[in-house]
Structure formats: structure tokens, C-alpha cells
Enzyme design. Structure first.
Site, short mmCIF file in Angstrom:
data_model
loop_
_atom_site.label_atom_id
_atom_site.label_comp_id
_atom_site.label_asym_id
_atom_site.label_seq_id
_atom_site.Cartn_x
_atom_site.Cartn_y
_atom_site.Cartn_z
N SER A 1 0.80 -1.22 0.00
CA SER A 1 0.00 0.00 0.00
C SER A 1 0.84 1.28 0.00
O SER A 1 0.43 2.29 -0.57
CB SER A 1 -0.98 0.01 1.18
OG SER A 1 -0.31 -0.21 2.39
N HIS B 1 1.26 4.97 4.30
CA HIS B 1 0.47 5.49 3.18
C HIS B 1 0.87 6.93 2.86
O HIS B 1 1.12 7.28 1.70
CB HIS B 1 -1.02 5.45 3.53
CG HIS B 1 -1.57 4.06 3.61
ND1 HIS B 1 -2.89 3.80 3.91
CD2 HIS B 1 -0.98 2.84 3.42
CE1 HIS B 1 -3.09 2.50 3.91
NE2 HIS B 1 -1.95 1.90 3.63
#
Length: 202
Positions: A124, A175
Site C-alpha cells: 500500500s 500510506h
């Protein structure tokens, strides 16, 4: 953008992630954090005390269960072909991997500062890097990027961050770090084509 352009790196990364997941599934439980730590996941004591710095790289290709894998691979496929078409194969790989490593570094330092000891893994950070890359490419192309719009990219980023912050067990620092590293890497690596020119690929 050239719809016939072969986004081989995006496809290759998806295949590699799936193969690694299947391989680990055959020998253990990918939802077991101890098993994942033994096979390359991020774990601060191993990285700092054990000097196993390779985990900043290997953890990008590990996933906790099939749902985690599928979520990341869908986003990788959707975002990757846009970025790879614009930047070319080598620069795309650089952006992707730098974003993943950068996101992991941000997560590592954040956990060290706050005294957290967690085991983490997933693509991610690198995937968020592709969102940052798209935003940078959009800006460098002065608001022109095929059918994509600035509003659409902003909504995608905001929605993805919102889902992360409202879900448990999500490494939001990775992220955000991946997003920033993706933007910066693209800023230095990508050159917008001149008007009436097709993008040049490396």
C-alpha cells in the site's frame, strides 16, 4: 495516452505479489504476524538491532491474507498502467519501489519515536506512491492527463486516506509517506512532453 502501450512492469508486479502470496500460503499462515515477520515483514527490532534493512524492501511484497492482497493489487492495476504509460518502464519501477521503501521508512521512524513495536507488510505504501505520482504528472501536464481530472485524483487520494484512518490495523504513516515519496520521485524523474508530442519512454 497510448492505450496500446504495454504496461509490463505493472503486470509483472501484480504477478510477483500473487506468486509470493501463494508461495507463503503453501508453507504457512499469511495472517500470522509471527510467520510474516519470519519471512521478511517490517519489524523494528529486526531492522534496527538486527540490521536487517532488506525488510524495507521485502515487506512491500508481503500481504496479510487474501483480502489485503486483492485490495492492493486492484489499486496497483488501476493506477499502475496510468503512471507507467506516462513515465516508461524503468522510471515507473523506480517510483514504485522508492515509494514503498520511503513509506516504510516513515512508518519505521514514526514507530520508533512513539515507542511502538509492530509487524507490518503490504504494497500500500508503494500504491499510494502511484497516487502521488499521478498528482505530480497531472500538475506537470498543466491539468491534462487523458480522461483523468484533478478533482478525480484528489477524491481518490482523500477517499483512500479516509478509509485508512477509519479502519483498524492500517499503517497510515506508510500510506502518507508513500504518497509524498511518490510525488517527489516523479517530480525529479518525470518530464512532461512538449505540446503535440507523445510521451517519451525509457
Amino acid at each position: 495516452m497510448n492505450k496500446n502501450y504495454n504496461t509490463i512492469c505493472t503486470k509483472g508486479l501484480i504477478v510477483v505479489n500473487i506468486c509470493i502470496f501463494l508461495g507463503l500460503t503453501l508453507i504457512g499462515n499469511t495472517e500470522d504476524v509471527v510467520f510474516m515477520a519470519e519471512h521478511g515483514a517490517m519489524y523494528e527490532p529486526y531492522i534496527i538491532q538486527g540490521r536487517e534493512y532488506y525488510r524495507l524492501f521485502t515487506s512491500q511484497f508481503l500481504h496479510f491474507g487474501i483480502e489485503h492482497l486483492l485490495n492492493n493489487m486492484v489499486l496497483l492495476g488501476a493506477l499502475g498502467w496510468h503512471v507507467e504509460e506516462q513515465t516508461g518502464h524503468i522510471k515507473f519501477l523506480c517510483i514504485y519501489l522508492l515509494s514503498g521503501i520511503g513509506g516504510n521508512l516513515c512508518s519505521l521512524f514514526w514507530n520508533m519515536i512513539h515507542g511502538n513495536t509492530v509487524i507490518s507488510a503490504g504494497a500500500s505504501g508503494a500504491v499510494f506512491g502511484l497516487m502521488g505520482a499521478l498528482a505530480c504528472i497531472f500538475i506537470k501536464n498543466k491539468g491534462k492527463l487523458g480522461n483523468l481530472t484533478g478533482k478525480g485524483i484528489a477524491v481518490l487520494i482523500a477517499l483512500s486516506l479516509y478509509v485508512g484512518f477509519t479502519s483498524s490495523g492500517v499503517d497510515n504513516i506508510a500510506h502518507i509517506g508513500g504518497l509524498l515519496f511518490g510525488f517527489l520521485a516523479t517530480f525529479f524523474l518525470y518530464r512532461a512532453p512538449k505540446s503535440k508530442e507523445s510521451p517519451s519512454f525509457l
